[in-house]
Design a protein around this motif. Sequence first.
Motif, PDB file in Angstrom:
ATOM      1  N   LEU A 101     -12.184  18.950  12.550  1.00  0.00           N
ATOM      2  CA  LEU A 101     -12.988  18.297  13.582  1.00  0.00           C
ATOM      3  C   LEU A 101     -12.220  17.282  14.410  1.00  0.00           C
ATOM      4  O   LEU A 101     -12.707  16.821  15.433  1.00  0.00           O
ATOM      5  CB  LEU A 101     -14.177  17.559  12.939  1.00  0.00           C
ATOM      6  N   ILE A 102     -11.024  16.916  13.971  1.00  0.00           N
ATOM      7  CA  ILE A 102     -10.284  15.814  14.573  1.00  0.00           C
ATOM      8  C   ILE A 102      -9.210  16.337  15.526  1.00  0.00           C
ATOM      9  O   ILE A 102      -8.314  17.069  15.108  1.00  0.00           O
ATOM     10  CB  ILE A 102      -9.600  14.968  13.464  1.00  0.00           C
ATOM     11  N   PRO A 103      -9.268  15.931  16.797  1.00  0.00           N
ATOM     12  CA  PRO A 103      -8.157  16.284  17.685  1.00  0.00           C
ATOM     13  C   PRO A 103      -6.926  15.475  17.293  1.00  0.00           C
ATOM     14  O   PRO A 103      -7.036  14.317  16.886  1.00  0.00           O
ATOM     15  CB  PRO A 103      -8.661  15.900  19.076  1.00  0.00           C
ATOM     16  N   VAL A 104      -5.765  16.071  17.387  1.00  0.00           N
ATOM     17  CA  VAL A 104      -4.538  15.423  16.954  1.00  0.00           C
ATOM     18  C   VAL A 104      -4.306  14.104  17.703  1.00  0.00           C
ATOM     19  O   VAL A 104      -3.728  13.169  17.151  1.00  0.00           O
ATOM     20  CB  VAL A 104      -3.333  16.381  17.035  1.00  0.00           C
ATOM     21  N   ALA A 105      -4.783  13.989  18.932  1.00  0.00           N
ATOM     22  CA  ALA A 105      -4.636  12.736  19.683  1.00  0.00           C
ATOM     23  C   ALA A 105      -5.297  11.569  18.952  1.00  0.00           C
ATOM     24  O   ALA A 105      -4.846  10.435  19.058  1.00  0.00           O
ATOM     25  CB  ALA A 105      -5.224  12.880  21.077  1.00  0.00           C
ATOM     26  N   GLN A 106      -6.334  11.852  18.205  1.00  0.00           N
ATOM     27  CA  GLN A 106      -7.073  10.801  17.500  1.00  0.00           C
ATOM     28  C   GLN A 106      -6.275  10.206  16.339  1.00  0.00           C
ATOM     29  O   GLN A 106      -6.583   9.124  15.883  1.00  0.00           O
ATOM     30  CB  GLN A 106      -8.412  11.354  17.002  1.00  0.00           C
ATOM     31  N   VAL A 107      -5.255  10.901  15.854  1.00  0.00           N
ATOM     32  CA  VAL A 107      -4.476  10.389  14.724  1.00  0.00           C
ATOM     33  C   VAL A 107      -3.142   9.786  15.147  1.00  0.00           C
ATOM     34  O   VAL A 107      -2.332   9.426  14.289  1.00  0.00           O
ATOM     35  CB  VAL A 107      -4.268  11.466  13.629  1.00  0.00           C
ATOM     36  N   SER A 108      -2.927   9.649  16.431  1.00  0.00           N
ATOM     37  CA  SER A 108      -1.698   9.025  16.908  1.00  0.00           C
ATOM     38  C   SER A 108      -1.589   7.615  16.337  1.00  0.00           C
ATOM     39  O   SER A 108      -2.533   6.833  16.384  1.00  0.00           O
ATOM     40  CB  SER A 108      -1.704   8.977  18.436  1.00  0.00           C
ATOM     41  N   GLY A 109      -0.446   7.320  15.719  1.00  0.00           N
ATOM     42  CA  GLY A 109      -0.204   5.998  15.157  1.00  0.00           C
ATOM     43  C   GLY A 109      -0.805   5.750  13.784  1.00  0.00           C
ATOM     44  O   GLY A 109      -0.727   4.638  13.272  1.00  0.00           O
ATOM     45  N   THR A 110      -1.371   6.775  13.179  1.00  0.00           N
ATOM     46  CA  THR A 110      -2.001   6.613  11.861  1.00  0.00           C
ATOM     47  C   THR A 110      -1.074   7.105  10.751  1.00  0.00           C
ATOM     48  O   THR A 110      -0.019   7.670  11.012  1.00  0.00           O
ATOM     49  CB  THR A 110      -3.324   7.397  11.764  1.00  0.00           C
ATOM     50  N   GLU A 111      -1.525   6.907   9.524  1.00  0.00           N
ATOM     51  CA  GLU A 111      -0.865   7.486   8.351  1.00  0.00           C
ATOM     52  C   GLU A 111      -1.738   8.601   7.827  1.00  0.00           C
ATOM     53  O   GLU A 111      -2.920   8.387   7.547  1.00  0.00           O
ATOM     54  CB  GLU A 111      -0.646   6.428   7.272  1.00  0.00           C
ATOM     55  N   ILE A 112      -1.149   9.778   7.690  1.00  0.00           N
ATOM     56  CA  ILE A 112      -1.872  10.955   7.222  1.00  0.00           C
ATOM     57  C   ILE A 112      -1.284  11.381   5.887  1.00  0.00           C
ATOM     58  O   ILE A 112      -0.062  11.440   5.724  1.00  0.00           O
ATOM     59  CB  ILE A 112      -1.753  12.115   8.233  1.00  0.00           C
ATOM     60  N   LEU A 113      -2.168  11.679   4.949  1.00  0.00           N
ATOM     61  CA  LEU A 113      -1.738  12.218   3.661  1.00  0.00           C
ATOM     62  C   LEU A 113      -2.402  13.570   3.460  1.00  0.00           C
ATOM     63  O   LEU A 113      -3.624  13.697   3.546  1.00  0.00           O
ATOM     64  CB  LEU A 113      -2.124  11.277   2.509  1.00  0.00           C
ATOM     65  N   THR A 114      -1.567  14.583   3.221  1.00  0.00           N
ATOM     66  CA  THR A 114      -2.067  15.915   2.876  1.00  0.00           C
ATOM     67  C   THR A 114      -1.770  16.155   1.400  1.00  0.00           C
ATOM     68  O   THR A 114      -1.037  15.389   0.770  1.00  0.00           O
ATOM     69  CB  THR A 114      -1.371  17.010   3.721  1.00  0.00           C
ATOM     70  N   ILE A 115      -2.290  17.218   0.869  1.00  0.00           N
ATOM     71  CA  ILE A 115      -2.058  17.542  -0.544  1.00  0.00           C
ATOM     72  C   ILE A 115      -0.560  17.702  -0.827  1.00  0.00           C
ATOM     73  O   ILE A 115      -0.085  17.346  -1.911  1.00  0.00           O
ATOM     74  CB  ILE A 115      -2.867  18.783  -0.981  1.00  0.00           C
ATOM     75  N   GLU A 116       0.186  18.174   0.146  1.00  0.00           N
ATOM     76  CA  GLU A 116       1.627  18.328  -0.043  1.00  0.00           C
ATOM     77  C   GLU A 116       2.308  16.982  -0.281  1.00  0.00           C
ATOM     78  O   GLU A 116       3.324  16.916  -0.966  1.00  0.00           O
ATOM     79  CB  GLU A 116       2.264  19.013   1.175  1.00  0.00           C
ATOM     80  N   GLY A 117       1.733  15.921   0.263  1.00  0.00           N
ATOM     81  CA  GLY A 117       2.289  14.597   0.095  1.00  0.00           C
ATOM     82  C   GLY A 117       2.213  14.072  -1.326  1.00  0.00           C
ATOM     83  O   GLY A 117       2.899  13.114  -1.681  1.00  0.00           O
ATOM     84  N   LEU A 118       1.392  14.708  -2.159  1.00  0.00           N
ATOM     85  CA  LEU A 118       1.293  14.316  -3.567  1.00  0.00           C
ATOM     86  C   LEU A 118       2.382  14.968  -4.409  1.00  0.00           C
ATOM     87  O   LEU A 118       2.588  14.590  -5.561  1.00  0.00           O
ATOM     88  CB  LEU A 118      -0.085  14.653  -4.136  1.00  0.00           C
ATOM     89  N   GLY A 119       3.045  15.959  -3.866  1.00  0.00           N
ATOM     90  CA  GLY A 119       4.185  16.571  -4.529  1.00  0.00           C
ATOM     91  C   GLY A 119       3.879  17.414  -5.755  1.00  0.00           C
ATOM     92  O   GLY A 119       4.793  17.786  -6.483  1.00  0.00           O
TER      93      GLY A 119
END
Length: 156
Positions: A58-76
Amino acid sequence: MKFILNGVATDVAAHPMARLLDVLREDLGLTGAKEGCGEGECGACTVLVDGEPVCSCLIPVAQVSGTEILTIEGLGGEHPLQRLFMSEVGAQCGICTPGMILTALSLGPSPTLDEVKTTLAGNLCRCTGYPAIYRAVLEWRGEGGANSEEREGESG
């Protein structure tokens, strides 16, 4: 578009209105977030943006500019909650699992079973059944799993 992705400064050239889900999967090769419904109803595409669970479909990528994003891959693959999902058999087909895990990360340190249920209410599982998922989350938070009274009421 610049943001921190899984702890790494990232700059991606994508249309500002492209869905974050598509940018993650197609442009960045991170396929952990799944498209289930494409309408923000199932939670399969959940990622954390500045620590809060969001449906990336639901989120346009422009809305996350300057944020910190964590995906499942980030948990390693080594996060204790990931291991507990496996040992408690809280994962079967795996479609909902990344979203469930990331949503659960937003819980406080000692959630009740009701708090776990409420937090995960937007994440749908069609094959495992919720009691195993709830047990994994409660065990991760040091609750040792639900007590016997709570287990009797876990059917939903």
